[in-house]
Motif scaffolding. Structure first.
Motif, mmCIF file in Angstrom:
data_model
loop_
_atom_site.group_PDB
_atom_site.id
_atom_site.type_symbol
_atom_site.label_atom_id
_atom_site.label_comp_id
_atom_site.label_asym_id
_atom_site.label_seq_id
_atom_site.Cartn_x
_atom_site.Cartn_y
_atom_site.Cartn_z
ATOM 1 N N ASN A 98 9.697 0.348 -16.574
ATOM 2 C CA ASN A 98 9.129 0.945 -15.375
ATOM 3 C C ASN A 98 9.671 2.338 -15.107
ATOM 4 N N ALA A 99 10.921 2.586 -15.461
ATOM 5 C CA ALA A 99 11.469 3.937 -15.312
ATOM 6 C C ALA A 99 10.719 4.911 -16.209
ATOM 7 N N GLU A 159 -1.493 10.187 -16.320
ATOM 8 C CA GLU A 159 -2.008 9.070 -15.531
ATOM 9 C C GLU A 159 -1.775 7.804 -16.346
ATOM 10 N N MET A 160 -0.786 7.042 -15.947
ATOM 11 C CA MET A 160 -0.286 5.959 -16.787
ATOM 12 C C MET A 160 -0.954 4.629 -16.481
ATOM 13 N N ALA A 202 3.284 -5.361 -7.032
ATOM 14 C CA ALA A 202 4.451 -4.473 -7.120
ATOM 15 C C ALA A 202 4.359 -3.582 -8.351
ATOM 16 N N MET A 203 3.918 -4.149 -9.483
ATOM 17 C CA MET A 203 3.734 -3.349 -10.696
ATOM 18 C C MET A 203 2.732 -2.231 -10.458
ATOM 19 N N GLY A 204 1.643 -2.559 -9.772
ATOM 20 C CA GLY A 204 0.597 -1.585 -9.526
ATOM 21 C C GLY A 204 1.005 -0.473 -8.592
ATOM 22 N N SER A 205 2.049 -0.698 -7.790
ATOM 23 C CA SER A 205 2.495 0.333 -6.856
ATOM 24 C C SER A 205 3.174 1.495 -7.567
ATOM 25 N N LEU A 206 3.583 1.296 -8.818
ATOM 26 C CA LEU A 206 4.265 2.351 -9.564
ATOM 27 C C LEU A 206 3.288 3.263 -10.299
ATOM 28 N N SER A 207 2.197 2.722 -10.796
ATOM 29 C CA SER A 207 1.167 3.539 -11.447
ATOM 30 C C SER A 207 -0.108 2.727 -11.588
ATOM 31 N N GLN A 208 -1.201 3.414 -11.685
ATOM 32 C CA GLN A 208 -2.527 2.816 -11.841
ATOM 33 C C GLN A 208 -3.269 3.577 -12.948
ATOM 34 N N PRO A 209 -4.236 2.925 -13.602
ATOM 35 C CA PRO A 209 -4.761 1.572 -13.385
ATOM 36 C C PRO A 209 -3.940 0.506 -14.094
#
Length: 321
Positions: free
Chosen positions: A136-137, A148-149, A168-175
């Motif tokens: 995630n880092a 755009e990851m 929670a995973m989606g709050s770091l990057s989308q889609p």
């Protein structure tokens, strides 16, 4: 016991496990960030891991992969590996503070010119990584670099935990693309439009083939390499390595894996991952049953696919259009 009661028991067990984890996360979240991350790491390594059998699994995997490891190092890793896992979990549920730190990570490595060129030309890029340090880092740092990851992920087995874990995973990057046919179709559309994708490729893959990892056969998915070839996207290994302070990271971007046969490309990924794991033994997820199906019926089916692939190496790969 009937199937119905089995289902009830499984749901009840999942619910209780989820409740315990959410309680720990909620209580830890009351503390300042610099305290909550190591706290959940400590709780995971000293309480959760021994009770859940994770510590024993670390020992079991180490005995298979690195049997000559000194006992003192084995014992250290039995605590250090779950500690890193606990930190990763709490970081995910501390998205604001975690992102604020991770986006300032040092990003370096021979792969940077390749991904910058692909971005300038509007071409897709596939970042391939594993449960090493903090995936995630690396996500957050690459978003900061202007990518755009998109993320392809496997849902957690615990349905109650997965509901908020995916959020929670989606709050770091989308889609976000969930494993399955629908996710594959969405992911293909994303890559076709020049999107960037991150995939973890170090799990025991039931549809994979047995390839060497630490000298032992491990079922490994070829899909990541096949996607790279299908969409002419550079396949770039990236690693988020945790620093000694336990809170910050260095992001190492490797040169792309040369395109060619997907089996050889995946073997190359396994080899590069092994180098990173050996350099940072306490940061890889030794809790996972990586070699569970490396032998046996699934492995035999995978080996048959290897043989079939070798005979039809020039045939086009069937992937979503």
């Amino acid at each position: 016991m009937t199937d119905e009661s089995d289902t009830w028991f499984q749901r009840a067990r999942e619910y209780l496990v989820n409740l315990a984890l959410v309680t720990l996360i909620t209580l830890a979240a009351l503390l300042p960030y610099r305290l909550r991350i190591p706290l959940l790491g400590w709780l995971t390594s000293r309480i959760v891991a021994p009770l859940a059998g994770y510590s024993a699994r670390v020992r079991e995997n180490l005995a298979l992969a690195v049997p000559d490891l000194p006992e003192t190092e084995v014992r250290r890793l039995m605590q250090a590996v779950p500690d890193n896992a606990g930190r990763n979990l709490m970081e995910l549920y501390s998205a604001k503070e975690f992102s604020a730190r991770a986006r300032h990570s040092t990003v370096y490595g021979p792969g940077l010119p390749f991904i910058d060129r692909a971005r300038a030309e509007g071409k897709p890029v596939i970042f391939v990584t594993g449960h090493m340090g903090s995936f995630n880092a690396a996500r957050v740092a690459m978003v900061e670099q202007g990518f755009e990851m998109g993320v392809f992920y496997r849902p957690m087995k615990n349905r109650y935990f997965n509901a908020h874990y995916a959020e929670a995973m989606g709050s770091l990057s989308q889609p976000m693309f969930e494993q399955g046919r629908r996710g594959m179709l969405q992911m293909a559309k994303h890559l076709r439009s020049g999107g960037v994708l991150a995939i973890l490729n170090d799990l025991n893959a039931h549809g994979g083939v047995p390839l060497d990892f630490f000298g032992e056969p491990a079922l490994t998915s070829l899909v990541t390499a096949e996607l790279s070839l299908k969409f002419e996207a550079p396949l770039v290994p990236v690693w988020g390595i945790r620093r000694e302070n336990g809170l910050d990271f260095d992001i190492y971007v490797e040169a792309p894996i040369p395109p060619g046969d997907p089996i050889e490309m995946t073997r190359e990924f396994n080899a590069r991952l092994e180098v990173q794991v050996r350099a940072h033994m306490d940061q890889w997820f030794w809790i996972h049953r990586r070699w569970k199906d490396g032998t046996g019926e699934m492995a035999e089916r995978g080996a048959a696919r290897l043989a079939e692939t070798a005979e039809t190496a020039d045939a086009p790969t069937e992937l979503p259009k």
